[in-house]
Design a protein around this motif. Structure first.
Motif, PDB file in Angstrom:
ATOM      1  N   LYS A 347       0.833  -1.205   0.000  1.00 35.16           N
ATOM      2  CA  LYS A 347       0.000   0.000   0.000  1.00 35.16           C
ATOM      3  C   LYS A 347       0.868   1.255   0.000  1.00 35.16           C
ATOM      4  CE  LYS A 347      -2.274   0.736   3.731  1.00 35.16           C
ATOM      5  NZ  LYS A 347      -3.255   0.583   4.834  1.00 35.16           N
ATOM      6  N   ASP A 348       1.896   1.251   0.851  1.00 36.07           N
ATOM      7  CA  ASP A 348       2.810   2.396   0.874  1.00 36.07           C
ATOM      8  C   ASP A 348       3.618   2.476  -0.420  1.00 36.07           C
ATOM      9  OD1 ASP A 348       1.938   3.057   3.402  1.00 36.07           O
ATOM     10  OD2 ASP A 348       3.581   2.026   4.443  1.00 36.07           O
ATOM     11  N   TYR A 349       4.027   1.317  -0.927  1.00 40.49           N
ATOM     12  CA  TYR A 349       4.867   1.297  -2.127  1.00 40.49           C
ATOM     13  C   TYR A 349       4.135   1.883  -3.332  1.00 40.49           C
ATOM     14  CZ  TYR A 349       7.858  -0.473  -5.873  1.00 40.49           C
ATOM     15  OH  TYR A 349       8.674  -0.568  -6.976  1.00 40.49           O
ATOM     16  N   VAL A 350       2.903   1.456  -3.570  1.00 38.38           N
ATOM     17  CA  VAL A 350       2.195   1.917  -4.770  1.00 38.38           C
ATOM     18  C   VAL A 350       1.795   3.388  -4.653  1.00 38.38           C
ATOM     19  CG1 VAL A 350       1.349  -0.388  -5.296  1.00 38.38           C
ATOM     20  CG2 VAL A 350      -0.077   1.140  -3.920  1.00 38.38           C
ATOM     21  N   ASN A 351       1.695   3.897  -3.434  1.00 31.94           N
ATOM     22  CA  ASN A 351       1.401   5.325  -3.270  1.00 31.94           C
ATOM     23  C   ASN A 351       2.633   6.196  -3.469  1.00 31.94           C
ATOM     24  OD1 ASN A 351      -1.388   5.261  -2.754  1.00 31.94           O
ATOM     25  ND2 ASN A 351      -1.049   4.718  -0.610  1.00 31.94           N
ATOM     26  N   GLU A 352       3.817   5.622  -3.234  1.00 30.67           N
ATOM     27  CA  GLU A 352       5.056   6.389  -3.355  1.00 30.67           C
ATOM     28  C   GLU A 352       5.726   6.209  -4.713  1.00 30.67           C
ATOM     29  OE1 GLU A 352       7.384   5.004  -0.128  1.00 30.67           O
ATOM     30  OE2 GLU A 352       6.070   5.850   1.435  1.00 30.67           O
ATOM     31  N   ARG A 353       5.549   5.057  -5.317  1.00 29.96           N
ATOM     32  CA  ARG A 353       6.189   4.768  -6.595  1.00 29.96           C
ATOM     33  C   ARG A 353       5.471   5.506  -7.714  1.00 29.96           C
ATOM     34  NH1 ARG A 353      10.992   2.645  -8.630  1.00 29.96           N
ATOM     35  NH2 ARG A 353      10.621   1.574 -10.599  1.00 29.96           N
ATOM     36  N   GLU A 354       6.217   6.269  -8.501  1.00 27.93           N
ATOM     37  CA  GLU A 354       5.610   7.064  -9.565  1.00 27.93           C
ATOM     38  C   GLU A 354       5.986   6.523 -10.943  1.00 27.93           C
ATOM     39  OE1 GLU A 354       6.276  11.211  -9.255  1.00 27.93           O
ATOM     40  OE2 GLU A 354       5.183  11.414  -7.349  1.00 27.93           O
ATOM     41  N   ALA A 355       5.051   6.623 -11.855  1.00 26.33           N
ATOM     42  CA  ALA A 355       5.281   6.280 -13.264  1.00 26.33           C
ATOM     43  C   ALA A 355       4.454   7.229 -14.114  1.00 26.33           C
ATOM     44  CB  ALA A 355       4.892   4.835 -13.539  1.00 26.33           C
ATOM     45  N   PHE A 356       5.067   7.794 -15.115  1.00 24.50           N
ATOM     46  CA  PHE A 356       4.389   8.744 -15.995  1.00 24.50           C
ATOM     47  C   PHE A 356       3.847   9.935 -15.212  1.00 24.50           C
ATOM     48  CE2 PHE A 356       3.876   4.482 -17.842  1.00 24.50           C
ATOM     49  CZ  PHE A 356       4.615   4.657 -19.006  1.00 24.50           C
ATOM     50  N   GLY A 357       4.601  10.345 -14.187  1.00 30.67           N
ATOM     51  CA  GLY A 357       4.265  11.569 -13.481  1.00 30.67           C
ATOM     52  C   GLY A 357       3.217  11.445 -12.386  1.00 30.67           C
ATOM     53  N   VAL A 366      -3.894  -1.491 -10.481  1.00 30.26           N
ATOM     54  CA  VAL A 366      -3.102  -1.552  -9.246  1.00 30.26           C
ATOM     55  C   VAL A 366      -4.000  -1.368  -8.032  1.00 30.26           C
ATOM     56  CG1 VAL A 366      -1.303  -0.379  -7.907  1.00 30.26           C
ATOM     57  CG2 VAL A 366      -0.986  -0.774 -10.369  1.00 30.26           C
ATOM     58  N   ALA A 367      -4.859  -0.364  -8.080  1.00 35.32           N
ATOM     59  CA  ALA A 367      -5.736  -0.084  -6.939  1.00 35.32           C
ATOM     60  C   ALA A 367      -6.657  -1.256  -6.643  1.00 35.32           C
ATOM     61  CB  ALA A 367      -6.562   1.176  -7.219  1.00 35.32           C
ATOM     62  N   PHE A 368      -7.198  -1.880  -7.673  1.00 35.27           N
ATOM     63  CA  PHE A 368      -8.093  -3.018  -7.467  1.00 35.27           C
ATOM     64  C   PHE A 368      -7.350  -4.209  -6.868  1.00 35.27           C
ATOM     65  CE2 PHE A 368     -11.417  -1.746 -10.929  1.00 35.27           C
ATOM     66  CZ  PHE A 368     -11.794  -0.677 -10.115  1.00 35.27           C
ATOM     67  N   MET A 369      -6.093  -4.400  -7.286  1.00 37.11           N
ATOM     68  CA  MET A 369      -5.321  -5.519  -6.758  1.00 37.11           C
ATOM     69  C   MET A 369      -5.046  -5.329  -5.267  1.00 37.11           C
ATOM     70  SD  MET A 369      -1.743  -7.148  -8.220  1.00 37.11           S
ATOM     71  CE  MET A 369      -2.457  -7.396  -9.845  1.00 37.11           C
ATOM     72  N   GLN A 421       3.944  -9.099  -7.603  1.00 34.68           N
ATOM     73  CA  GLN A 421       3.548  -8.492  -8.874  1.00 34.68           C
ATOM     74  C   GLN A 421       3.448  -6.973  -8.762  1.00 34.68           C
ATOM     75  OE1 GLN A 421       3.139 -10.161 -11.687  1.00 34.68           O
ATOM     76  NE2 GLN A 421       2.477  -8.414 -12.938  1.00 34.68           N
ATOM     77  N   LEU A 422       2.915  -6.491  -7.655  1.00 36.79           N
ATOM     78  CA  LEU A 422       2.737  -5.045  -7.485  1.00 36.79           C
ATOM     79  C   LEU A 422       4.066  -4.307  -7.401  1.00 36.79           C
ATOM     80  CD1 LEU A 422      -0.261  -5.049  -4.993  1.00 36.79           C
ATOM     81  CD2 LEU A 422      -0.243  -3.964  -7.247  1.00 36.79           C
TER      82      LEU A 422
END
Length: 453
Positions: A347-357, A366-369, A421-422
């Protein structure tokens, strides 16, 4: 909040006069001594010493079991006791009691401050650091399932408390949690099914300051292993028994001083107490894909002669069946804790990791997973807690634990896979703990025995 701050007078865990007299309150108070020691500071900062299991992992040879202590046969004058079942509150309520909540808060902080920093090196070395095991002992985990009359910390049987503790520890690391809980599993088994003489002989060692390494061993190295059809045999020999067979997934097997061994007796599985100094025992490393920090080993029994007093529980399989169910319940709790660790991390990783700005959590896929992981963890927790609640009250929980195990086995592996995977490429490297949690979660459906609540 650190363990130290949480136990200061006036803090949210400051102990009242009632709590200091309560058995679980005493366990919480024990953490004060832990916090004042230098154990926490040393974890992760000092290279851990090689242990016998690590050596055998490297070399693959078989060695004799540890020279165990001499358990006092005279025992104590205290009478034996069985932990009483908790009374039903009359409503469907899985809310932990105040004392259980206090205990879980302390164990959760122990997991975060002690287990989590040591997990990576322990996984690589296939051994739990002495500092971690000492910290678990300071908290009083080995005595969690021992009746208060025999020196434990519980007034009544509490599979619920054991489940909550296992879940909280697994949020730090499943392998280290298993290593820390293994001695308590043996003590719990003796408290539940041991005779008065067995309790007086062995339980004092688990409530003192020098708790022995001990292991409950049911699993065997066979394909499609069935815990109710064992290859290990126990043959009657005069007034005693002779055990032959091989047991696998033995926690800290090279260090263990006492084993609870499952074997077939007259066509029915039964449990036996075997001290490590008994002739005919040998141990070799059994490193696995996951739960490596538990220092797993194989135990070879060749013509092991035991007295009649070595039988633990009954001969009709009732105690053994309950042991298997309590073990599966413990593994469900470990799966819930590890699943929660995966959820918190990704949860923390996907909120901090950026792609395409923008954060990758803005992507629906990603959110659904992540949302699916949260739903699955909560479903696993609900079924596990329900089974634990029934076990605590002495009610039949066979159906509930079967449902919990099926869900935790299936969804636990899925949570580990989705976590990797995330993280994308980061999920494949050891820099992040998710790959270790994925390996650990795969153990839930195949491990039998080892820990019980």
């Amino acid at each position: 909040m650190s363990i130290m701050n949480s136990l200061r007078p006036g803090g949210r865990h400051g102990l009242s006069s009632r709590e200091t007299r309560d058995p679980i309150g005493l366990a919480v108070a024990a953490v004060n001594r832990l916090a004042q020691s230098d154990l926490i500071d040393r974890v992760g900062l000092r290279k851990q010493t090689e242990q016998v299991v690590y050596s055998t992992t490297r070399n693959g040879f078989r060695v004799a079991t540890a020279a165990g202590r001499q358990f006092a046969r005279a025992g104590r004058r205290t009478a034996g006791a069985r932990p009483a079942s908790a009374e039903s509150r009359g409503v469907f309520d899985l809310t932990p009691t105040e004392d259980e909540g206090m205990l879980v808060d302390v164990v959760r902080e122990l997991a975060a401050e002690v287990l989590r920093p040591a997990a990576s090196e322990a996984d690589e070395a296939c051994a739990a650091p002495a500092e971690v095991l000492a910290a678990a002992q300071e908290v009083g985990l080995p005595g969690l399932g021992v009746p208060e009359e025999l020196g434990g910390i519980m007034e009544e049987r509490s599979a619920m408390a054991g489940t909550l503790v296992a879940e909280a520890l697994a949020q730090g690391d499943m392998g280290l949690a298993v290593a820390a809980l293994a001695p308590g599993a043996v003590a719990t088994a003796i408290g539940l099914w041991g005779t008065e003489a067995q309790q007086q002989t062995y339980l004092p060692a688990f409530t003192g300051s020098d708790v022995p390494a001990a292991a409950l061993t049911i699993a065997e190295p066979t394909v499609l292993f069935d815990p109710f059809v064992l290859a290990t045999t126990a043959l009657r020999d005069g007034d005693g028994f002779v055990l032959d067979g091989v047991k696998s997934a033995v926690v800290r097997g090279a260090d263990a001083e006492l084993f609870v061994v499952a074997a077939m007796l007259d066509g029915t599985p039964a449990l036996f107490l075997v001290e490590s100094g008994t002739d005919g025992l040998a141990v070799e490393a059994d490193p696995s894909m996951g739960v490596r920090a538990a220092g797993l080993a194989r135990l070879h029994l060749t013509g092991v002669r035991l007295g009649a007093d070595a039988l633990l529980g009954d001969t009709d399989g009732t105690a053994y069946a309950e042991c298997v169910r309590l073990s599966r319940l413990a593994w469900c709790a470990l799966a819930v804790g590890t699943g929660q660790a995966v959820l918190d991390y990704v949860k923390d990783y996907v909120n901090e990791r950026e792609a395409f700005g923008e954060p990758i959590s803005h992507r629906q896929s990603v959110a659904f997973m992540v949302a699916d992981i949260a739903i699955e963890v909560q479903a696993m927790r609900l079924l596990t807690w329900k089974a634990a609640s029934r076990a605590t009250r002495g009610q039949d929980f066979a159906r509930e634990v079967a449902l919990a195990r099926q869900l935790c086995t299936e969804k636990g592996m899925r949570i580990g896979l989705d976590g990797v995977q995330l993280l994308g490429g980061h999920g494949f490297v050891k820099e992040h703990p998710v790959e270790r949690w994925y390996r650990d979660l795969r153990a839930v459906g195949v491990m039998e025995g080892v820990v019980i609540v």
